[in-house]
Motif scaffolding. Structure first.
Motif, mmCIF file in Angstrom:
data_model
loop_
_atom_site.group_PDB
_atom_site.id
_atom_site.type_symbol
_atom_site.label_atom_id
_atom_site.label_comp_id
_atom_site.label_asym_id
_atom_site.label_seq_id
_atom_site.Cartn_x
_atom_site.Cartn_y
_atom_site.Cartn_z
ATOM 1 N N PHE A 148 -17.114 39.597 -24.490
ATOM 2 C CA PHE A 148 -16.002 38.529 -24.314
ATOM 3 C C PHE A 148 -14.837 39.295 -23.608
ATOM 4 C CE2 PHE A 148 -18.958 37.661 -27.670
ATOM 5 C CZ PHE A 148 -19.309 36.493 -27.539
ATOM 6 N N TYR A 149 -14.283 38.755 -22.790
ATOM 7 C CA TYR A 149 -12.856 39.214 -22.039
ATOM 8 C C TYR A 149 -12.154 37.797 -21.893
ATOM 9 C CZ TYR A 149 -15.067 43.719 -21.037
ATOM 10 O OH TYR A 149 -16.012 44.671 -21.098
ATOM 11 N N ASN A 150 -11.157 37.643 -23.102
ATOM 12 C CA ASN A 150 -10.278 36.656 -22.977
ATOM 13 C C ASN A 150 -8.904 36.877 -23.212
ATOM 14 O OD1 ASN A 150 -12.698 34.572 -22.924
ATOM 15 N ND2 ASN A 150 -12.890 35.356 -24.936
ATOM 16 N N ASP A 151 -8.457 37.592 -22.031
ATOM 17 C CA ASP A 151 -7.090 37.994 -22.066
ATOM 18 C C ASP A 151 -6.108 36.698 -22.103
ATOM 19 O OD1 ASP A 151 -7.886 40.616 -21.908
ATOM 20 O OD2 ASP A 151 -7.413 40.971 -20.125
ATOM 21 N N TYR A 152 -4.642 36.778 -22.470
ATOM 22 C CA TYR A 152 -3.881 36.085 -22.527
ATOM 23 C C TYR A 152 -4.349 34.706 -23.067
ATOM 24 C CZ TYR A 152 -1.410 39.097 -19.316
ATOM 25 O OH TYR A 152 -0.965 40.447 -18.646
ATOM 26 N N SER A 153 -4.812 34.697 -24.184
ATOM 27 C CA SER A 153 -5.311 33.420 -24.961
ATOM 28 C C SER A 153 -5.023 33.600 -26.196
ATOM 29 C CB SER A 153 -6.931 33.625 -24.608
ATOM 30 O OG SER A 153 -7.327 33.411 -23.435
ATOM 31 N N HIS A 154 -5.571 32.365 -26.868
ATOM 32 C CA HIS A 154 -5.568 32.165 -28.464
ATOM 33 C C HIS A 154 -7.036 32.125 -28.622
ATOM 34 C CE1 HIS A 154 -4.266 29.836 -32.336
ATOM 35 N NE2 HIS A 154 -5.237 30.594 -32.400
ATOM 36 N N ASN A 155 -7.621 32.974 -29.329
ATOM 37 C CA ASN A 155 -9.068 33.307 -29.542
ATOM 38 C C ASN A 155 -9.282 32.959 -31.031
ATOM 39 O OD1 ASN A 155 -9.732 34.009 -26.751
ATOM 40 N ND2 ASN A 155 -8.488 35.637 -27.172
#
Length: 121
Positions: free
Chosen positions: A25-32
């Motif tokens: 999972f690569y979700n940079d610059y996010s609210h996870n």
């Protein structure tokens, strides 16, 4: 630190047996918001979560993320880890604000490298 006010929201729910096993999972610059639980042994085990410059709210239960790698730098990270869930995992969350709750043996054999960070456990 990163502001999650206008960031994309990603809700990752792995509640079935091996539902997210060996995933990346690569979700940079996010609210996870990440959940690896519900009695699902190995729900997120052997997975990589790299969510840099993000706000990460993570709940791991019931052996949900053993032998996983969490690399969330320049982020605000909330980890709630219960019921033998993240043993032998690696947490590399440098330059971040980190909050960890590890219940019982949940973090046994785990590596925490949170350099240049504010960390509360």
């Amino acid at each position: 630190m990163f502001s999650a006010c206008r960031a994309p929201l990603h809700i990752i729910t792995c509640t079935g047996r091996s539902s997210c096993f060996n995933s990346m999972f690569y979700n940079d610059y996010s609210h996870n918001t990440i959940q690896c639980s519900a009695g699902a042994k190995a729900a997120c085990s052997e997975s990589v979560f790299e969510n840099n410059y993000s706000f990460n709210d993570v709940v791991i239960e019931n052996s949900g993320a053993e032998i996983s790698v969490w690399q969330n730098t320049y982020s605000t990270n909330f980890f709630q880890i219960y019921f033998n869930s993240a043993s032998e995992s690696d947490f590399f969350n440098s330059n971040s604000n980190n909050f960890f709750i590890c219940d019982g043996k949940s973090c046994e054999g785990t590596i925490f490298d949170n350099s240049y960070s504010k960390t509360r456990a």
